[in-house]
Design an enzyme around this catalytic site. Structure first.
Site, PDB file in Angstrom:
ATOM      1  N   ARG A  51       0.822  -1.217   0.000  1.00 55.93           N
ATOM      2  CA  ARG A  51       0.000   0.000   0.000  1.00 55.93           C
ATOM      3  C   ARG A  51       0.853   1.263   0.000  1.00 55.93           C
ATOM      4  NH1 ARG A  51      -1.321   2.455   4.379  1.00 55.93           N
ATOM      5  NH2 ARG A  51      -1.531   0.589   5.662  1.00 55.93           N
ATOM      6  N   TYR A 105     -13.200  17.013 -17.321  1.00 55.66           N
ATOM      7  CA  TYR A 105     -13.643  15.617 -17.343  1.00 55.66           C
ATOM      8  C   TYR A 105     -14.714  15.416 -16.249  1.00 55.66           C
ATOM      9  CZ  TYR A 105     -13.697  10.755 -15.991  1.00 55.66           C
ATOM     10  OH  TYR A 105     -14.124   9.508 -15.625  1.00 55.66           O
ATOM     11  N   ASP A 177      -4.308  18.129 -16.271  1.00 52.44           N
ATOM     12  CA  ASP A 177      -4.612  16.757 -16.661  1.00 52.44           C
ATOM     13  C   ASP A 177      -4.094  16.591 -18.094  1.00 52.44           C
ATOM     14  OD1 ASP A 177      -5.828  14.459 -17.697  1.00 52.44           O
ATOM     15  OD2 ASP A 177      -7.540  14.622 -16.356  1.00 52.44           O
ATOM     16  N   LYS A 202      -5.619   5.325 -20.125  1.00 49.00           N
ATOM     17  CA  LYS A 202      -5.780   5.748 -21.509  1.00 49.00           C
ATOM     18  C   LYS A 202      -4.461   5.535 -22.275  1.00 49.00           C
ATOM     19  CE  LYS A 202      -9.947   6.914 -20.199  1.00 49.00           C
ATOM     20  NZ  LYS A 202      -9.991   7.171 -18.806  1.00 49.00           N
TER      21      LYS A 202
HETATM   22  N1  PLP Z   1      -9.007  12.478 -16.804  1.00 46.29           N
HETATM   23  C1  PLP Z   1      -9.510  12.345 -18.037  1.00 46.29           C
HETATM   24  C2  PLP Z   1      -9.224  13.387 -19.060  1.00 46.29           C
HETATM   25  C3  PLP Z   1     -10.298  11.226 -18.351  1.00 46.29           C
HETATM   26  O1  PLP Z   1     -10.797  11.094 -19.593  1.00 46.29           O
HETATM   27  C4  PLP Z   1     -10.554  10.257 -17.338  1.00 46.29           C
HETATM   28  C5  PLP Z   1     -11.378   9.059 -17.621  1.00 46.29           C
HETATM   29  O2  PLP Z   1     -12.053   8.962 -18.624  1.00 46.29           O
HETATM   30  C6  PLP Z   1     -10.021  10.463 -16.069  1.00 46.29           C
HETATM   31  C7  PLP Z   1      -9.243  11.570 -15.840  1.00 46.29           C
HETATM   32  C8  PLP Z   1     -10.277   9.476 -14.958  1.00 46.29           C
HETATM   33  O3  PLP Z   1      -9.476   8.373 -15.124  1.00 46.29           O
HETATM   34  P1  PLP Z   1      -9.805   6.891 -14.577  1.00 46.29           P
HETATM   35  O4  PLP Z   1     -11.041   6.418 -15.302  1.00 46.29           O
HETATM   36  O5  PLP Z   1      -8.566   6.127 -14.891  1.00 46.29           O
HETATM   37  O6  PLP Z   1     -10.046   7.017 -13.114  1.00 46.29           O
END
Ligand code: PLP
Length: 384
Positions: A51, A105, A177, A202
């Site tokens: 962890r 997002y 992000d 992704k």
């Molecule tokens: N940031 C973006 C731009 C995303 O498209 C996503 C998920 O689609 C996330 C963060 C969240 O990621 P996760 O689904 O791996 O928790």
């Protein structure tokens, strides 16, 4: 990273992997062990326990990700949302205020709008295209500013250079992000951001077979975020860490191919009579095309578009394509198609969606690594 691993193409393969190789293994082995022998570690965060984010699989990934973004340090997490929430909960304390780009997002947007108040935090949403309006939103307790490299699903490109300049002038921590761009297309740390966040689910992993996250940047901040993560417990499993490390090795090849393929598909769609609008920063028609050219080395593998006939025609198109899977998520080797009004943005009211520019019929396409010609032929028959 110093030594022979200078360029991205080499770093994705080698950076962070142990040298000398463990028992000569060419690929980083999986350390499927919850705990490790005590070696006199003095601090809690150094005790070798899964962890605490310090297994050999974690350490290899941290070094590789830091090298890829040219950063001091990195941390992997159990999901992109684990990276985002743990980071925000570290950078902000009760009483603090965040400036955030509007149109974030959905998961991040919901966390900020639904969870912040209960935690004693507050946020204001900025038009990331209009730096002249930001100062009016600044409060004495504003601590950080949060943006995305490209927004989902409209692929808007904020004035990222102005974000860094504004944050420096007002002593704010800068968070971006970078999921949609990946380090292949945008290098936030070189651009002056303090922390880059990723849904590693992704592009970083790229195979749609794990959920993972990462935060990359200044070592003092990463150390504090790791400490918080060690308490909150959103730790990546070693097997997922192994898969992420393996997926990263083809990141440059995948993303460059996806950049090229997506640009060709965007051009094809823009020229098709059944298509009314295409959103892709690589097109000259994109309102921020010139800015995107200055910031990015490629425009990424996601585009969105609208068809004549709205939602009904969009659903018909989705039922007729044969190569893409109709599914949420993005950034993998398979081409995925989704209608955001029914998936990623279904939590918003229709009015809110339309205000953001997300029409009922908008389709988002995440381009995989299939043949571009096959995809164009498939789209041609589906649009006929
Ligand atoms: N940031 C973006 C731009 C995303 O498209 C996503 C998920 O689609 C996330 C963060 C969240 O990621 P996760 O689904 O791996 O928790």
């Amino acid at each position: 990273m110093s030594g022979p691993y200078k360029r991205l193409e080499t770093q994705v393969v080698h950076a962070g992997d142990p040298r000398p190789r463990i028992d000569g293994a060419i690929e980083m082995p999986i350390f499927q062990s919850a705990t490790f022998e005590y070696r006199g570690e003095a601090r809690y965060d150094d005790v070798r326990y899964l962890r605490l984010n310090n297994s050999p699989n974690h350490l290899a990934l941290h070094a590789k990700l830091a090298a890829l973004e040219g950063a001091q340090a990195a941390l992997v997490t159990a999901s992109g949302m684990a990276a985002i929430t743990t980071t925000l909960l570290t950078v902000l304390c009760a009483g603090d205020h965040l400036l955030a780009q509007s149109g974030l997002y959905g998961g991040t947007h919901d966390f900020v709008t639904r969870e912040f108040a209960g935690l004693g935090l507050s946020a204001g949403f900025i038009d990331a295209d209009r730096p002249d309006t930001w100062k009016a939103q600044l409060k004495p307790n504003t601590r950080a500013i949060y943006v995305e490299a490209m927004t989902n699903p409209l692929l808007q490109v904020a004035d990222l250079a102005a974000v860094v300049e504004f944050a420096r002038a007002h002593g704010l921590v800068t968070l971006i992000d970078n999921t949609f761009a990946s380090p292949v297309n945008f290098r936030p740390i070189a651009a002056g951001f303090d922390l880059a966040l990723h849904s590693a689910t992704k592009y970083l992993n790229g195979h749609s077979d794990i959920v993972a996250g990462a935060v990359i940047g200044r070592s003092d901040l990463i150390e504090r975020i790791r400490h918080k993560a060690n308490h909150l417990g959103g730790t990546l499993d070693p097997h997922a860490a192994f898969l992420l490390n393996r997926g990263l090795k083809t990141l440059v090849l995948r993303v460059r191919y996806q950049n090229d393929s997506t640009l060709r598909l965007a051009q094809f769609l823009e020229a098709h009579p059944a298509v009314t609008r295409v959103h892709y920063a690589g097109l000259a028609s994109h309102p921020r095309h010139e800015r995107a050219r200055r910031l990015f080395t490629g425009f990424g593998g996601v585009l969105s578009f609208e068809l004549q006939g709205g939602a009904a025609r969009a659903d018909e198109f989705a039922s007729r394509v044969r190569i893409p899977a109709v599914a949420p998520s993005l950034g993998g080797v398979h081409t995925l198609l989704t209608r955001p009004a029914t998936t990623s943005h279904s939590g918003l009211t229709r009015e809110d969606r339309l205000r953001l520019g997300i029409t009922d019929g908008l389709l988002r396409l995440s381009v995989g690594i299939e043949s571009t010609d096959d995809l164009i032929e498939d789209f041609t028959q589906a649009l006929a």
